[in-house]
Write a protein that holds these residues in place. Sequence first.
Motif, PDB file in Angstrom:
ATOM      1  N   CYS A 189      40.143  42.520  38.208  1.00 15.76           N
ATOM      2  CA  CYS A 189      39.706  42.544  36.807  1.00 15.76           C
ATOM      3  C   CYS A 189      38.280  43.062  36.682  1.00 15.76           C
ATOM      4  O   CYS A 189      37.346  42.386  37.119  1.00 15.76           O
ATOM      5  N   THR A 226      40.707  39.062  28.461  1.00 15.93           N
ATOM      6  CA  THR A 226      40.801  39.002  29.918  1.00 15.93           C
ATOM      7  C   THR A 226      40.167  37.724  30.457  1.00 15.93           C
ATOM      8  O   THR A 226      40.673  37.112  31.404  1.00 15.93           O
ATOM      9  N   ILE A 281      41.977  35.029  32.921  1.00 21.69           N
ATOM     10  CA  ILE A 281      41.418  34.536  34.185  1.00 21.69           C
ATOM     11  C   ILE A 281      41.409  33.015  34.186  1.00 21.69           C
ATOM     12  O   ILE A 281      41.817  32.371  35.172  1.00 21.69           O
ATOM     13  N   TYR A 328      37.562  39.051  39.953  1.00 23.66           N
ATOM     14  CA  TYR A 328      37.159  39.383  38.599  1.00 23.66           C
ATOM     15  C   TYR A 328      35.662  39.657  38.499  1.00 23.66           C
ATOM     16  O   TYR A 328      34.872  39.243  39.350  1.00 23.66           O
TER      17      TYR A 328
END
Length: 410
Positions: free
Chosen positions: A248, A255, A259, A303
């Motif tokens: 990510c 988003t 997560i 991420y």
Amino acid sequence: MLGAIADDFTGATDLAIMLRRNGYRVAVTIEDHDPGTSERTEIDAIVIALKTRTAPVAEAVDSSRTALHRLRDWGAEQVYVKYCSTFDSTDAGNIGPVLDVVSDELGAEKVVVAPALPANGRTVYLGHLFVGADLLEHSSMRHHPLTPMTRSRVADLLRPQTPHGVTEIHHGTVRQGPDAVRAAIETAAGRYVVVDTIDDEDLRVLGAAVADSPVVSGGSGLACGLRSPGAPDDDWQSIPDTGRVVLCGSASATTRRQIADAARSQPVRRVDPRAAVREPDAEIGRIVDWVRARGPAGAPIVYAAGEPADVVSEVDGLPVAPAVESVLAGAAQRLVAEAGITRLLAAGGETSGAIVRALGIGLLRIGPEIAPGICWSGAVTTAGTEIALALKSGNFGPDDLFTSAWDRLA
């Protein structure tokens, strides 16, 4: 044949999904890759995926012009300029300058502007773009690090980007049907015509109205209204599952929720922004080792930002975003080559583009739809490894996407 130019890789797959749903045999080709004559003769639409959304204007225009010439050489009879449903751009571009060059080269006197994607809550009413119930300027896009959207009227966003006039067609006209919309487009004062579209029926009306236009433009929603060539056979073949990972780069609110949801059941690791800038190779190695240590079960998430406080714009005076993209792309390349990863979900348009480039992928074979605007694709890396790849725009997908997406590959 329909030819399309998409300004990022997730947008290209988003459009391909909609075209496939509408009965097109479609392929996504990455930048300058040529799918070949035999492949082109078996498809109804080709989408060329570029990485131009936030590129310098001159670069975006040159890349789009080159893509247009290739599509024309391949026999495209209509060209679709695809941009984000939240009209991501600045006053300098790149939507306006790209539309200008495509319209000029094809001699298009009128071009519709239709960013709406009702399935994902993007609608246009009285010329104003909404994200769900919020005006664009009141949505999370107001704080986008590259293209902050502080206005909602699409015409006001486009006018600074082009010397040509921009006008609007409102919902009352759309409800009168394709003939009324076609007549309104033909008599509009400007080259660019922003059309209200609040549901899929409006998109079907608009699609019928522009069926013979040499250039159309919009998000992916307009594709569901274009004239359907038929229903293609589903030639998707699943790819063996020998390892999964989510990478990510997006810092969007959507988003970040995804997560947080995945973190309840899956291991997560944040890219160290300072290491990404100062020692990228070492950070790539640490990420690869961390994913490999998780084993083949589950789907670990790497991420860039899990909460607003994680967003770091600069380290040592250097921008963090491109460094993180590079680290995630390098990690993807090594994870596929060394760790047996064959199923990879990438979040964020810029990140997806960097990953596809790093893997040397030239063509995406569109597969099962995961959620509106997101699908699995089959791809072959430059090393010849076949993988399943999902490219997700930062603002798309349900909260449980990072855990539920894999079910569509079963």
